[in-house]
Design an enzyme around this catalytic site. Structure first.
Site, PDB file in Angstrom:
ATOM      1  N   CYS A  67       5.316  60.557  50.199  1.00  0.00           N
ATOM      2  CA  CYS A  67       6.582  61.283  50.300  1.00  0.00           C
ATOM      3  C   CYS A  67       6.633  62.133  51.562  1.00  0.00           C
ATOM      4  O   CYS A  67       7.708  62.376  52.122  1.00  0.00           O
ATOM      5  CB  CYS A  67       6.792  62.151  49.063  1.00  0.00           C
ATOM      6  SG  CYS A  67       5.501  63.388  48.786  1.00  0.00           S
ATOM      7  N   HIS A  89       5.717  67.799  45.840  1.00  0.00           N
ATOM      8  CA  HIS A  89       6.497  66.716  46.429  1.00  0.00           C
ATOM      9  C   HIS A  89       7.179  67.198  47.710  1.00  0.00           C
ATOM     10  O   HIS A  89       7.582  68.361  47.808  1.00  0.00           O
ATOM     11  CB  HIS A  89       7.546  66.261  45.410  1.00  0.00           C
ATOM     12  CG  HIS A  89       8.234  64.979  45.747  1.00  0.00           C
ATOM     13  ND1 HIS A  89       7.563  63.844  46.154  1.00  0.00           N
ATOM     14  CD2 HIS A  89       9.556  64.633  45.709  1.00  0.00           C
ATOM     15  CE1 HIS A  89       8.438  62.870  46.350  1.00  0.00           C
ATOM     16  NE2 HIS A  89       9.651  63.329  46.097  1.00  0.00           N
ATOM     17  N   ASN A 120      15.574  63.725  48.061  1.00  0.00           N
ATOM     18  CA  ASN A 120      14.317  63.300  47.451  1.00  0.00           C
ATOM     19  C   ASN A 120      13.979  61.898  47.932  1.00  0.00           C
ATOM     20  O   ASN A 120      14.768  60.969  47.732  1.00  0.00           O
ATOM     21  CB  ASN A 120      14.458  63.331  45.926  1.00  0.00           C
ATOM     22  CG  ASN A 120      13.170  62.957  45.205  1.00  0.00           C
ATOM     23  OD1 ASN A 120      12.186  62.552  45.811  1.00  0.00           O
ATOM     24  ND2 ASN A 120      13.181  63.094  43.883  1.00  0.00           N
TER      25      ASN A 120
END
Length: 762
Positions: free
Chosen positions: A105, A261, A285
């Site tokens: 990520c 994250h 995201n």
């Protein structure tokens, strides 16, 4: 026997001469040339197979998947997956990206930021390639590495598991730039496995060649509002991280956010709300789904009170991973935010923006010469020195005018077992008196008027920004220990008086999601984040271990002032020792039953000697069931030391008044120890000592931490509660003694007799 010529050149610190790869003429990674490979394969009607990054489990890595799944991975070309395969369809968009099984990520959030700014995107994705033009199964992408743009060539075979993408998958079935870009970055790092957990700050720099700074949102700088506004205006790349660590994984929380994250910051604005305004931040995201469900989320009632036309532009209700969040909630739910641009224009709060001058130096620390470490002031000044002159740039008081970025050789990560070597730099203002000219090669410590020191950082790169008054400055890069050899890249950015005429803030158009004006205002100074659960705080020893100070490295302190956590500094006086535990800290520990405890253990004269104090501490504090203090008793020698520190009358015993002072400090130490030792291990380490010093308001540094660990810790460099109490009480006392004895706050003069009395009683 004279020194051989090669060694003599190294000893004299000969500067490394090297050619810097440009975007137009990048360095060929592994010597592979895209044009020649494509022409050869195309003319032979062959599809390229990259032997340097083959379709093999080694290119994936042994730890990404279980062995049975790893052996089941199939490599397929885009044209085998989609007959009408394309590299780009209507340009690159942030909504083309959906994260696969690889935990990268941090990479994809940086790629997401990249898609918002054409000036960065064009540098990374060359335009001379497509599936419908001389297709030969070969593509290439460019990344910035240690001062050079590097061209990475790959074949287009992508790893698939059970018919699904192992790596990033395209949202559009026939658009393959995300997967191919990710593969090129994996090749640059050696495998897909090496992309599993990483640092968004590094990815932002690799995709832009820019200078980045990271802000800890637990301790945001006062002018973070101005910085974010300037970042938005100047088209900077922005990313952010939620609290978490490798152990906890990436569970989705009740509020819709993902723990540990990385996200992309895509916009910021202010809307009229109720009788005032609300500052909002838009975030994306990399999973391509999963959004914040609190205030200002897609279906929140707050949007009902926003003007209809504004609501229509901003509140796009799709589960595409992008959402709005208030600034207050952002500060409370995210740990770090990173900002990156070609120059530190995000530190320029003026309008119009000023141009920045960049100075770039490639050099090296050489054993026996310039790899002098930082153990003493003399050692530090034997490292390479770089002299700059800061002019009276306009608007200095409205922003930072000097930014320094120090990067170590990328080879060091493999050299030090996937960790980085400890590095740092000193930013020193030097006196012009006695200086012949700016061509003087080496300055000495006695020419330093003021010094700001970054401390040692276990990190690929350290960036600090300064409000520096006009004058001559020396930048001194150093390593954690003497004799450590390495190349380094030093970049210095100086704000000038010239207007920036080439500022480019072009945003890539985004279908179905209009970009609201990015010059809208953010107001951070009025938002106060609520305290977070200590267990949920972003663990720097896990994800951010590379950016933590190494507390075991000694260095002389007297003349250094350390930069703040945010990497922003102003020149003032040197490190002040005029601090002690604030009265407000001790005030809450008053009248907590100390009289009954004192009466139970004192002698007939209502006094405590060391023996009675030892019994009291071991029976009252050590046996306290509210925390783990059972790892070691208070020794008689330790109690003698505590007594001497608390003995105001210098008679070798404590009366009730003196014991009251001690009891407050014991209660404070107990609370702090309990708050640091959350797992009830009964010990704290060097980082715990630093946190304790911060909680008590006492000055601390790496060198002092190192001495405290050597003096009070066990062989594992850990302190039990008894050692912790002795350490904290002594720290406060010596700080207070310095304040009382120093006339100017910078030093102390003692006679031999005074010196002996202080040392023998401590």
């Amino acid at each position: 026997m004279p020194m051989p010529g090669v060694y003599q050149k190294i000893a004299e610190g000969q500067q490394v001469q090297r050619r810097i790869g440009t975007v137009e003429n990048p360095k060929k990674f592994k010597g592979q040339d895209f044009d020649s490979i494509r022409e050869t394969c195309y003319s032979r009607r062959q599809l390229f197979e990259d032997e340097t990054f083959p379709a093999h489990v080694n290119s994936i890595g042994q730890k990404v998947l279980p062995k049975d799944q790893l052996l089941s991975v199939q490599w397929e070309r885009p044209k085998e997956i989609q007959r009408d395969a394309r590299l780009l369809v209507d340009g690159a968009s942030i909504f083309d990206i959906v994260q696969g099984q690889i935990g990268d990520c941090w990479v994809l959030s940086a790629v997401g930021a990249l898609t918002l700014h054409q000036k960065f995107l064009d540098n990374v994705i060359p335009k001379d390639q497509e599936f419908n033009y001389k297709y030969a199964g070969v593509f290439h992408f460019r990344f910035w590495q240690f001062g050079e743009w590097v061209d990475v060539v790959i074949d287009d075979r992508l790893p698939m598991l059970n018919g699904k993408y192992l790596s990033v998958q395209p949202r559009s079935g026939n658009e393959f730039w995300p997967g191919l870009l990710e593969k090129a970055y994996a090749k640059l790092h050696g495998s897909y496995q090496n992309l599993h957990w990483g640092y968004i700050s590094e990815a932002l720099v690799d995709f832009s060649g820019g200078v980045q700074v990271e802000f800890d949102l637990m301790r945001p700088p006062q002018d973070l509002r101005d910085i974010v506004i300037a970042a938005a205006k100047t088209g900077s790349l922005l990313g952010c991280i939620t609290p978490g660590n490798k152990r906890s994984g990436n569970p989705e929380l009740k509020n819709g956010l993902v723990q540990g994250h990385a996200y992309t910051v895509t916009d910021a604005t202010k809307v009229e709300y109720k009788n005032g305004t609300e500052d909002l931040i838009r975030i994306w995201n990399p999973w391509g789904k999963g959004e914040w469900n609190g205030r200002w989320s897609d279906n929140s009632p707050q949007w009902d009170q926003v003007r209809a036309d504004i609501r229509h532009k901003l509140n796009v209700q799709k589960n595409d991973g992008e959402f709005w969040i208030s600034c207050q909630d952002f500060l409370q739910n995210f740990s770090f935010v990173s900002i990156c641009n070609h120059t530190p224009a995000y530190f320029d709060f003026e309008n119009p923006k000023r141009a920045w001058q960049e100075l770039t130096y490639f050099d090296r620390w050489v054993k026996g010469s310039t790899a002098a470490g930082c153990s003493t002031s003399e050692d530090l000044w034997r490292n390479p020195q770089f002299v700059i002159s800061v002019s009276d740039s306009e608007g200095m008081n409205r922003g930072y005018n000097v930014t320094v970025a120090l990067m170590q050789s990328l080879e060091n990560q493999n050299k030090y077992n996937q960790e980085w070597m400890g590095i740092g730099f000193a930013f020193c203002k030097v006196a012009s008196k006695g200086v012949k000219s700016l061509s003087q090669q080496n300055y000495s410590p006695n020419q330093a008027v003021d010094v700001i020191n970054t401390e040692i950082q276990i990190s690929r790169e350290i960036t600090r920004s300064f409000r520096a008054p006009p004058g001559t400055y020396v930048v001194i890069p150093f390593t954690q220990s003497k004799g450590l050899e390495s190349e380094f890249l030093l970049r210095i950015f100086l704000k000038t008086k010239e207007i920036d005429k080439f500022q480019d803030t072009t945003l890539v158009p985004r279908e179905g999601n209009q970009t609201y004006p990015s010059d809208s205002r953010l107001r951070y100074q009025d938002t106060k984040p609520k305290p977070r659960d200590e267990k949920q705080i972003f663990n720097p020893n896990e994800i951010r271990a590379r950016n933590q100070s190494n507390s075991s490295l000694p260095r002389e302190e007297n003349q250094y002032q350390y930069a703040s956590d945010a990497g922003l500094s102003e020149f003032s006086s040197s490190l002040s020792m005029n601090s002690q535990i604030p009265k407000a800290v001790l005030k809450k520990y008053q009248n907590d039953g100390y009289e009954k405890v004192f009466i139970r253990y004192c002698n007939k004269s209502s006094e405590l000697y060391a023996e009675q104090l030892q019994k009291l501490l071991n029976e009252v504090l050590i046996k306290d069931q509210t925390f783990n203090a059972s790892r070691g008793d208070f020794t008689l020698d330790a109690c003698r030391g505590i007594l001497m520190l608390m003995d105001l009358n210098a008679n070798g015993r404590l009366n009730l008044q003196e014991f009251e002072r001690l009891w407050k400090r014991l209660s404070m130490c107990k609370d702090i120890f309990r708050s640091i030792d959350l797992n009830q291990t009964g010990f704290v380490d060097a980082s715990g000592l630093r946190k304790a010093a911060q909680l008590t308001g006492l000055p601390i540094s790496n060198a002092v931490i190192n001495v405290m660990v050597l003096r009070y810790a066990n062989s594992l460099e850990k302190l039990n509660f008894a050692d912790f109490v002795c350490c904290i009480i002594r720290l406060e006392t010596v700080t207070k003694v310095f304040k009382n004895l120093s006339k100017d706050g910078r030093g102390v003069y003692l006679s031999g007799e005074e010196w002996m009395q202080i040392i023998m009683s401590s």
